[in-house]
Design an enzyme around this catalytic site. Structure first.
Site, PDB file in Angstrom:
ATOM      1  N   GLY A   1     -33.148  21.333 -18.536  1.00  0.00           N
ATOM      2  CA  GLY A   1     -32.471  20.065 -18.325  1.00  0.00           C
ATOM      3  C   GLY A   1     -31.169  19.992 -19.091  1.00  0.00           C
ATOM      4  O   GLY A   1     -31.074  20.417 -20.231  1.00  0.00           O
TER       5      GLY A   1
ATOM      6  N   GLU B   1       0.837  -1.209   0.000  1.00  0.00           N
ATOM      7  CA  GLU B   1       0.000   0.000   0.000  1.00  0.00           C
ATOM      8  C   GLU B   1       0.866   1.252   0.000  1.00  0.00           C
ATOM      9  O   GLU B   1       0.654   2.187  -0.785  1.00  0.00           O
ATOM     10  CB  GLU B   1      -0.903   0.040   1.240  1.00  0.00           C
ATOM     11  CG  GLU B   1      -2.133  -0.792   1.188  1.00  0.00           C
ATOM     12  CD  GLU B   1      -2.979  -0.626   2.447  1.00  0.00           C
ATOM     13  OE1 GLU B   1      -3.907  -1.418   2.608  1.00  0.00           O
ATOM     14  OE2 GLU B   1      -2.708   0.287   3.243  1.00  0.00           O
TER      15      GLU B   1
ATOM     16  N   GLY C   1     -26.532  22.233 -16.540  1.00  0.00           N
ATOM     17  CA  GLY C   1     -25.433  22.390 -15.579  1.00  0.00           C
ATOM     18  C   GLY C   1     -25.865  22.676 -14.151  1.00  0.00           C
ATOM     19  O   GLY C   1     -25.024  23.011 -13.314  1.00  0.00           O
ATOM     20  N   LYS C   2     -27.148  22.534 -13.836  1.00  0.00           N
ATOM     21  CA  LYS C   2     -27.627  22.830 -12.480  1.00  0.00           C
ATOM     22  C   LYS C   2     -26.981  21.909 -11.447  1.00  0.00           C
ATOM     23  O   LYS C   2     -26.493  22.368 -10.414  1.00  0.00           O
ATOM     24  CB  LYS C   2     -29.154  22.677 -12.411  1.00  0.00           C
ATOM     25  CG  LYS C   2     -29.932  23.547 -13.369  1.00  0.00           C
ATOM     26  CD  LYS C   2     -31.426  23.395 -13.192  1.00  0.00           C
ATOM     27  CE  LYS C   2     -31.905  21.991 -13.483  1.00  0.00           C
ATOM     28  NZ  LYS C   2     -31.699  21.575 -14.883  1.00  0.00           N
TER      29      LYS C   2
END
Length: 864
Positions: free
Chosen positions: A223, A95, A226-227
């Site tokens: 729609g 890791e 970019g909301k």
């Protein structure tokens, strides 16, 4: 099985970074899992920091090696807890080696924690760490060198040393540091999102973070505009300033699939960072949300809300949340936001420059189009109209395509829209009531870029009920009304509407409910000439090209028509079988017909008949067969000579406009036109006689007779038009007198007598027929160009004009003005321009604010 070596899972530099986790925790489980690491993990989670901890996050069934290594490279920050036995685990060392490689090549941040170990033991592999590496030398010699280098690099990094200090204090410091570093990283990431930075700052200003109270802010837009991207970017940047936070996505879809109670369970699980929340009912869920959050300073993003019930279930009231909380709601439906939100952020689409950048990133993996693709790229940008979704979808599709494939794609899109984009846009359409869907299709196919008020009258006449429906369409972001008062919408939304109308029969316009393309009319004319049977479903017909021969017969077969709007209709009259009984509006601009149809025709629902600018029209139809007609527009029909006498008996007509009908010399007697509000016969230059009014016209408000040859205004005006507000006689140079009780028109506010040079003013009250006594409630009076000289205006004529505000006396011949001007108490504007003989100005009333006296060359005395 795939190899679990670090190198096989490392993402090359050329591919953009993507992050799935905020923090990856690397630790030796037997040393710290049940104590320090558990406490640290919990603290990070409660701070809203998405943390990977193998026993918490690893999906069941995954192979530990590859899953952990993938999680490492998808984490922004790696926190490595070096404990006494950390180096004994070959897995921990694998890791660590992968973490250091990600630090070098992916700019991952590494934060070491030296938990009851000396940092120098880690850096120089002493004591326990030396023993561990000796063991690995015997068992796994080939990897020891890379592990040793990783350990040395990690040991040189600054971090936290935990020996006898209070662990809780240290954990708070670690979490605060991680949170601060993440905020800086997220801000940098947001800057990489095209066009997001200025929009994010605008939204943050509306959130007023740091001020008191609970504030709800809506993000509203089309729609795919970019909301969600903006809300998510804002959430990531500011979430660590709150006690707890939650981003609840796809609420519209989730609530439909699983119901509001499941949505409430998910909401509470995200807030409480637990999976064990059970909500018995929606009402119980509301109580649980309020009880859980009412004392917490929270940040909540509710994404894609499309129904007020969803908002009631998830954020029912401001008192559900603690002081300083902020709620962000994204929606396509403005009506959802009208009740609870403090302010609404109107999501703007991308500019052309921003759109080019976004397209280039997906199509070319660059910031700008590659050579020879600039023009093609501009074409795609023009098509997408600043819609981020369309730019991403098209850019990804066009990646690695040659220029011919780009051109072929754009040609196809003109007929068949891109499916992913259309489906996203169609969500708003699918959520409409059936009558609202029909109204939307009418506006998209027939009234885009048209004046809203005129379009609304037509839609209402066709029984499409636009009053409430248009507001809903605006709130759903399907249409908008421009500053100029016109209907407008995004190109792709219009394209979606066309696609819906064409449906399963794109090449059979006779099966379409609406026709807007002249090519479709030509096609229908062609199949008619082929003697093919045609049973049409057309409800609305609007096109600018209707010159094809046989179009009259084609339209006659459209029995279900409610709307006909055609430009340049050919010379043939409508045939006898033209009988669309549902027709509400017939508009034929620039028609070449001499008469609309032969004889009598019964159209029981026709409310608007507009034949404007039909240069060959000679006569009107019989109005008796049009019992519901409300608006008759024959403006600029310059050959019109005869109006059918039935018009005078029409009880439903509200508006009649025959302006500029230059050959019209007579308007039929008005017998029963009780609902008429506007009669415009202006510029009918052959009209010599005032219309013969024989009954009350209480509804008449506007009468325009300017620039006609009328000589006398008969007593019937004062007798029958008692509610007249505006009377325009400007340019009636032959007008001699106004008869009867004209002064009793108490509603008259605007009187235009411009250029009435034959009208006589006289001080002798016995000459009553020549003295127009003005109605006392006039507000505007135009006497310009009336040839008025000294003494022509009686000194007391203005005395009773107590409400007069505007008086125009320009272009007259007097040298002095009547003293009565000073007695008009409300006069605000006086125009004396071009009174070339005017020598002296009189006293003015104190109310006057504007005086025009341009080109008064003789003016000598000007009073204060």
């Amino acid at each position: 099985m795939a190899s679990s070596s670090p190198s096989s899972h490392f993402i090359p530099d050329s591919v953009s970074k993507s992050w799935s986790y905020d923090v990856f925790l690397s630790f030796r489980g037997e040393d710290t899992r049940k104590g320090f690491v558990d406490h640290l993990y919990t603290a990070l989670q409660h701070k809203g920091i998405y943390t990977y901890k193998d026993d918490e996050t690893l999906p069941r069934g995954d192979s530990i090696g590859p899953a952990l290594l993938t999680a490492i490279q998808e984490s922004r920050i790696a926190v490595v807890v070096f404990s006494k036995n950390y180096a004994y685990s070959s897995w921990c060392l694998t890791e660590l080696a992968h973490i250091i490689k990600c630090m070098d090549k992916r700019e991952q941040i590494v934060m070491p924690i030296f938990y009851h170990v000396d940092p120098s033991d880690v850096k120089k592999s002493k004591r326990k760490y030396e023993e561990a590496f000796s063991k690995h030398e015997r068992e796994n010699k080939q990897k020891v060198e890379s592990w040793s280098k990783a350990m040395e690099k990690a040991g040189n990094l600054s971090g936290w040393v935990i020996n006898d200090i209070h662990e809780a204090t240290c954990i708070r410091d670690i979490v605060d540091t991680v949170s601060s570093r993440l905020s800086l990283l997220i801000t940098d990431d947001n800057k990489e999102l095209v066009g997001i930075e200025t929009r994010l700052q605008d939204l943050k200003s509306k959130l007023e973070i740091g001020s008191g109270g609970v504030r709800m802010v809506g993000i509203w837009g089309v729609g795919g505009g970019g909301k969600t991207t903006l809300a998510s970017a804002t959430y990531m940047e500011i979430s660590r300033q709150f006690e707890t936070c939650c981003l609840l996505e796809n609420i519209c879809e989730e609530s439909r699939k699983h119901g509001l109670t499941k949505l409430q369970e998910k909401y509470l699980s995200l807030v409480l960072k637990t999976k064990d929340v059970v909500v018995g009912s929606e009402i119980e869920g509301r109580r649980m949300i309020k009880r859980t959050l009412c004392n917490k300073r929270v940040l909540v993003v509710l994404d894609d809300v499309d129904d007020l019930e969803q908002l009631e279930a998830l954020a029912g009231s401001h008192d559900w949340f603690g002081e300083g909380s902020r709620i962000i709601i994204t929606t396509r439906d403005k009506n959802v936001l009208s009740v609870k939100t403090h302010t609404i952020y109107d999501m703007s689409l991308l500019s052309d420059d921003e759109a080019i950048t976004l397209l280039s990133r997906h199509a070319f993996h660059k910031e700008k189009p590659v050579e020879d693709y600039q023009t093609l790229s501009r074409g795609v940008v023009s098509y997408a109209g600043g819609l981020p979704l369309a730019l991403k979808v098209l850019g990804s599709f066009l990646h690695d395509k040659d220029k011919d494939e780009w051109k072929s794609t754009m040609a196809k899109l003109k007929c068949i829209p891109e499916d992913k984009v259309t489906k996203r846009l169609k969500i708003s359409y699918d959520g409409l009531e059936p009558y609202q869907q029909k109204l939307f299709l009418d506006i998209a196919c027939c009234f885009r870029r048209q004046d809203k008020d005129k379009a609304m009258m037509v839609l209402d006449a066709c029984s499409f009920h636009p009053g409430i429906g248009v507001k809903v369409l605006e709130q759903k972001s399907l249409i908008k009304v421009t500053k100029e008062g016109r209907f407008e919408m995004h190109d792709l939304i219009e394209e979606m509407a066309h696609y819906i109308v064409r449906g399963e029969h794109p090449k059979n316009p006779e099966k379409h409910s609406r026709i807007w393309d002249g090519k479709d009319i030509a096609y229908l004319c062609d199949i008619r000439t082929d003697a093919r049977p045609m049973d049409t479903e057309v409800l609305a017909l609007r096109t600018t090209t209707s010159h094809h021969p046989g179009v009259s017969d084609v339209i006659a077969n459209m029995k279900k028509l409610r709307l006909i709007c055609l430009d340049g209709y050919p010379a043939s009259s409508f045939p006898s079988n033209f009988q669309p009984t549902e027709l509400g509006c017939l508009q034929l601009d620039n028609s070449q017909q001499k008469e609309l149809w032969h004889g009598y025709k019964h159209l029981p629902n026709l409310k608007i008949l507009d034949l404007s600018e039909s240069p060959k029209l000679i006569t009107t139809p019989d109005f008796e067969g049009l019992p519901c007609l409300e608006r008759l527009i024959l403006e600029s029909c310059k050959s019109l000579e005869e109006i059918h006498p039935s018009i005078g008996y029409h009880k439903r007509l509200v508006h009649v406009n025959m302006e500029f009908c230059s050959k019209l010399n007579l308007f039929p007697p008005i017998i029963q036109m009780k609902k008429l509000e506007t009669l415009n016969l202006g510029y009918c230059k052959q009209l010599q006689q005032f219309p013969d009014i024989q009954s009350n016209m209480d509804s008449l408000v506007t009468l325009h007779l300017g620039f006609t040859k009328i000589e006398i205004i008969p007593p019937s005006v004062g007798r029958f038009c008692t509610n007249l507000v505006s009377l325009d006689l400007g340019g009636c140079s032959k007008l001699k007198r106004i008869e009867g009780n004209f002064h009793l028109l108490r509603s008259l506010k605007d009187l235009d007598l411009y250029g009435c040079k034959g009208l006589q003013f006289h001080q002798d009250r016995s000459v009553s027929l020549k003295l127009p006594q003005f109605p006392r409630f006039l507000r505007e009076l135009n006497l310009s160009g009336c040839n008025l000289g000294d003494g022509d205006i009686p000194s007391d004529i203005f005395c009773e004009l107590l409400n007069l505000q505007v008086l125009d006396l320009s272009y007259n011949d007097f040298s002095i003005l009547p003293s009565g001007l000073s007695k008009i108490p409300c006069l605000k504007l006086l125009n004396l321009s071009h009174c070339v003989n005017l020598v002296e100005l009189p006293e003015f009333p104190s109310s006057i604010t504007i005086l025009h006296a341009y080109h008064c060359g003789s003016l000598d005395i000007v009073r204060d």
